[in-house]
Enzyme design. Structure first.
Site, short mmCIF file in Angstrom:
data_model
loop_
_atom_site.label_atom_id
_atom_site.label_comp_id
_atom_site.label_asym_id
_atom_site.label_seq_id
_atom_site.Cartn_x
_atom_site.Cartn_y
_atom_site.Cartn_z
CG PHE A 195 48.01 8.22 61.01
CD1 PHE A 195 48.69 8.85 59.98
CD2 PHE A 195 46.68 7.93 60.85
CE1 PHE A 195 48.03 9.20 58.81
CE2 PHE A 195 46.01 8.28 59.68
CZ PHE A 195 46.68 8.91 58.66
CG ASP A 222 42.80 9.23 67.23
OD1 ASP A 222 41.85 8.49 66.91
OD2 ASP A 222 43.48 9.85 66.39
CE LYS A 230 40.54 5.30 60.13
NZ LYS A 230 40.46 5.83 58.76
#
Length: 413
Positions: free
Chosen positions: A148, A233, A262
């Site tokens: 994801f 990531d 984030k």
């Protein structure tokens, strides 16, 4: 549609407004949040909840961290956005601090995590053509199954989540998918046109999947030997979530490119970045890539304040210590409504026994007990509280999970 049974009329009206006027690209839990502080959220009726989602790790520092809100408020009175058409006073200190935190030389700031992923893909391809000598338009990047990295058209092109892909094609070529954690499959897919391997050190959306201990060191070695970039990531796994600054730190490996987001915005601003060395990021020239809001003065000020919190190492240590307690208690639930537990630090994937119902049904039961958590892939609940959570609050949430599972068992007879 969101289940509204048992909600006050105030909350029902707020949900109705959202579902009438907003696109239905999310399926929220039936609660309308008005404020937050630390590990707690408060709804518009004044009910309080422990936040065990942390906006998918965007709120690692807790809601409304006083040091971060202070910096944001001060910057709001100065200047918030200039675009990169001029220099700004907060930009330089931010990118230097972030490069130093990562042990790298250059930073490319963006806004959302998926923008940073897209940027890393562009950088890897450019490096492949201009440095490695790959024939133009032939570059390929190896990605992991069940990854994801966001939901832009390019990123869903290498997703195997059919919900994210269906009816959004045609897709972007240039990606090869292998099983997550399988170093031999990666080695078999590498050819002369391979420019990078893109991987999450721990897969978040897939259910907090931790690869074999040997995987990241072997991947780092393989990428070096075959002259390809290792792109990590760390949007969800990084910045303290797993008990170290980066999840890669657990394996003692350093990727060629970090993708961050984030928590980098301190739970206040959308801030993301690709961080690497000059041999890759130095290939960019004016006009080849950009973002009006990327690296804006407000985002840079907040990002710098977030980095300064991380520099002390206190939150990383809290995540490691409280994470050990979290996982110890969760593992005690295996065989008692829980099939498996995975994760590191204050991040856990909890597989619910299907006999008791879906993971989402357990999340509803948790909500009724004052805990907000989110399901993924039907059977798994992800637990990711803010790193500022207290041990007593952690235990309170685990006790709520125990009660929720017991209630589900009782209803099954």
């Amino acid at each position: 549609m969101t289940d509204r049974r048992g909600l006050s009329s105030t909350q029902q009206q707020a949900i109705e407004q959202t579902e009438t006027w907003g696109a239905h690209n999310y399926l929220p839990l039936p609660v309308v949040i008005e404020s937050g502080s630390g590990a707690w959220l408060t709804d518009i009726d004044g009910n309080r909840y422990l936040d065990f989602l942390s906006a998918y790790s965007a709120v690692n520092f807790g809601h409304c961290h006083p040091a971060l809100t202070k910096v944001a408020a001060e910057q709001l009175q100065k200047v918030t956005i200039t675009s990169r058409a001029v220099f700004s006073a907060t930009y330089g200190p931010f990118i230097q601090a972030l490069a130093e935190l990562c042990g790298k030389e250059m930073v490319l700031p963006m806004n959302t995590g998926v923008e940073a992923v897209e940027s890393a893909i562009k950088l890897a391809r450019k490096w492949g053509y201009e440095t490695k000598g790959v024939e133009e338009r032939h570059a390929n990047i190896i990605v992991m199954a069940n990854n994801f990295h966001g939901r832009t058209t390019t990123v869903i092109s290498f997703s195997n989540d059919e919900t994210a892909r269906r009816n959004f094609g045609p897709f972007t070529p240039g990606f090869r998918t292998v099983p997550y954690g399988d170093i031999h499959a990666i080695a078999d897919e590498i050819d002369a046109n391979t420019v990078a391997v893109l991987a999450e050190p721990i897969q978040g959306e897939a259910g907090v999947i931790v690869p074999p201990k040997s995987f990241l060191p072997a991947l780092r070695k393989l990428c070096t030997e075959r002259n390809i970039l290792f792109i990590a990531d760390e949007i969800q796994s990084g910045l303290g979530r797993t008990g170290t600054t980066f999840a890669c730190d657990h394996s003692g490996v350093v990727p060629d490119l970090y993708i961050l987001g984030k928590a980098l915005g301190g739970g206040i601003m959308p801030v993301s970045a690709v961080v690497g060395n000059r041999d890759v990021l130095g290939l960019l020239h004016p006009g080849q890539h950009g973002s009006t809001f990327g690296g804006n003065p407000l985002a840079a000020a907040v990002g710098l304040a977030a980095i300064e919190i991380l520099r002390t190492g206190e939150l990383q240590q809290r995540s490691a210590e409280l994470g050990a307690h979290l996982h110890s208690r969760l593992k005690g639930l295996i065989g008692h409504g829980v099939d498996a537990v995975r994760g590191k630090g204050l991040w856990a994937g909890v597989d619910i026994d299907p006999y008791l119902g879906s993971a989402r049904s357990i999340c509803y039961r948790l909500l009724n007990r004052g805990v907000i958590a989110k399901d993924t892939h039907t059977k798994t609940i992800r637990l990711a509280p803010p790193l500022v959570i207290e041990r007593e609050e952690l235990d309170q949430a685990i006790d709520a999970l125990i009660d929720a599972l017991a209630e589900a068992r009782a209803e099954k007879g």
